[in-house]
Design a protein around this motif. Structure first.
Motif, PDB file in Angstrom:
ATOM      1  N   UNK A   3       4.507  60.405  46.447  1.00  0.00           N
ATOM      2  CA  UNK A   3       3.377  59.723  47.073  1.00  0.00           C
ATOM      3  C   UNK A   3       2.314  60.739  47.464  1.00  0.00           C
ATOM      4  N   UNK A   4       1.069  60.408  47.223  1.00  0.00           N
ATOM      5  CA  UNK A   4      -0.092  61.240  47.573  1.00  0.00           C
ATOM      6  C   UNK A   4       0.000  62.635  46.973  1.00  0.00           C
ATOM      7  N   UNK A   5       0.571  62.782  45.819  1.00  0.00           N
ATOM      8  CA  UNK A   5       0.596  64.060  45.128  1.00  0.00           C
ATOM      9  C   UNK A   5       1.616  65.042  45.652  1.00  0.00           C
ATOM     10  N   UNK A   6       2.598  64.599  46.424  1.00  0.00           N
ATOM     11  CA  UNK A   6       3.596  65.497  46.989  1.00  0.00           C
ATOM     12  C   UNK A   6       4.603  65.906  45.917  1.00  0.00           C
ATOM     13  N   UNK A   7       4.813  67.209  45.787  1.00  0.00           N
ATOM     14  CA  UNK A   7       5.788  67.747  44.846  1.00  0.00           C
ATOM     15  C   UNK A   7       7.093  68.127  45.544  1.00  0.00           C
ATOM     16  N   UNK A   8       6.953  68.591  46.793  1.00  0.00           N
ATOM     17  CA  UNK A   8       8.118  69.064  47.549  1.00  0.00           C
ATOM     18  C   UNK A   8       7.778  68.975  49.028  1.00  0.00           C
ATOM     19  N   UNK A  22       4.544  70.806  53.017  1.00  0.00           N
ATOM     20  CA  UNK A  22       4.389  69.921  51.860  1.00  0.00           C
ATOM     21  C   UNK A  22       3.702  70.678  50.728  1.00  0.00           C
ATOM     22  N   UNK A  23       4.339  70.723  49.574  1.00  0.00           N
ATOM     23  CA  UNK A  23       3.703  71.272  48.376  1.00  0.00           C
ATOM     24  C   UNK A  23       3.100  70.075  47.645  1.00  0.00           C
ATOM     25  N   UNK A  24       1.777  70.150  47.434  1.00  0.00           N
ATOM     26  CA  UNK A  24       1.066  69.012  46.851  1.00  0.00           C
ATOM     27  C   UNK A  24       0.228  69.457  45.666  1.00  0.00           C
ATOM     28  N   UNK A  25      -0.203  68.467  44.916  1.00  0.00           N
ATOM     29  CA  UNK A  25      -1.118  68.697  43.806  1.00  0.00           C
ATOM     30  C   UNK A  25      -2.292  67.742  43.986  1.00  0.00           C
ATOM     31  N   UNK A  34       0.538  72.396  52.181  1.00  0.00           N
ATOM     32  CA  UNK A  34      -0.019  71.766  53.370  1.00  0.00           C
ATOM     33  C   UNK A  34       0.995  71.944  54.489  1.00  0.00           C
ATOM     34  N   UNK A  35       0.554  72.558  55.598  1.00  0.00           N
ATOM     35  CA  UNK A  35       1.419  72.738  56.766  1.00  0.00           C
ATOM     36  C   UNK A  35       0.899  71.797  57.840  1.00  0.00           C
ATOM     37  N   UNK A  57      -4.430  81.623  46.805  1.00  0.00           N
ATOM     38  CA  UNK A  57      -4.577  82.388  48.051  1.00  0.00           C
ATOM     39  C   UNK A  57      -3.247  82.620  48.759  1.00  0.00           C
ATOM     40  N   UNK A  58      -2.165  82.135  48.190  1.00  0.00           N
ATOM     41  CA  UNK A  58      -0.859  82.184  48.855  1.00  0.00           C
ATOM     42  C   UNK A  58      -0.400  83.621  49.150  1.00  0.00           C
TER      43      UNK A  58
END
Length: 129
Positions: A3-8, A22-25, A34-35, A57-58
């Motif tokens: 949901x909403x582009x969440x990968x993990x 949340x890892x998102x795309x 996203x923290x 930028x990670x």
């Protein structure tokens, strides 16, 4: 894709806060972290804050985080040393040293061994002059 582009997603729960990683795309295919911090008050959800760090930028973000964690650890050790030094100094100040009276040549019938002697005045006969 979730949901909403969440990968993990992973969560960390503390006393009155929750952290979500949340890892998102996004729509253009960029991956980001996203923290989200969520504070609860009296069981009800309160404030909610979030930041996003893009994959490009990670490494810079992690380097900054690593430097910050190293500083915190170093500062923690330094504070412990200062606290221990203050405690030792306080203990040294409150330490009492008792010394024997230097005038030990008195001939009053009391054997002086460095210990405290209690002499009852009732048993002592008055001396006549």
């Amino acid at each position: 894709m979730g949901a909403r582009g969440e990968l993990f997603t992973t969560e960390v729960y503390l006393d009155n806060r929750s952290y979500f990683f949340n890892v998102k795309e996004n729509r253009t295919g960029d991956v980001f972290l996203q923290i989200v911090e969520s504070k609860s008050r009296d069981g009800a959800e309160g404030e909610r804050h979030q930041i996003a760090i893009f994959a490009d930028d990670m490494q810079k973000f992690l380097q900054g985080m690593d430097r910050s964690l190293n500083y915190i650890e170093k500062d923690k050790k330094e504070r412990a040393k200062v606290k221990a030094a203050k405690k030792a100094e306080k203990a040294e100040k409150t330490k009492r040293i008792y010394r024997a009276n230097k005038d030990t040549n008195k001939d009053d019938g009391i054997k002086r061994t460095g210990r405290i002697h209690v002499v009852s005045k009732r048993n002592v006969e008055p001396t006549e002059e």
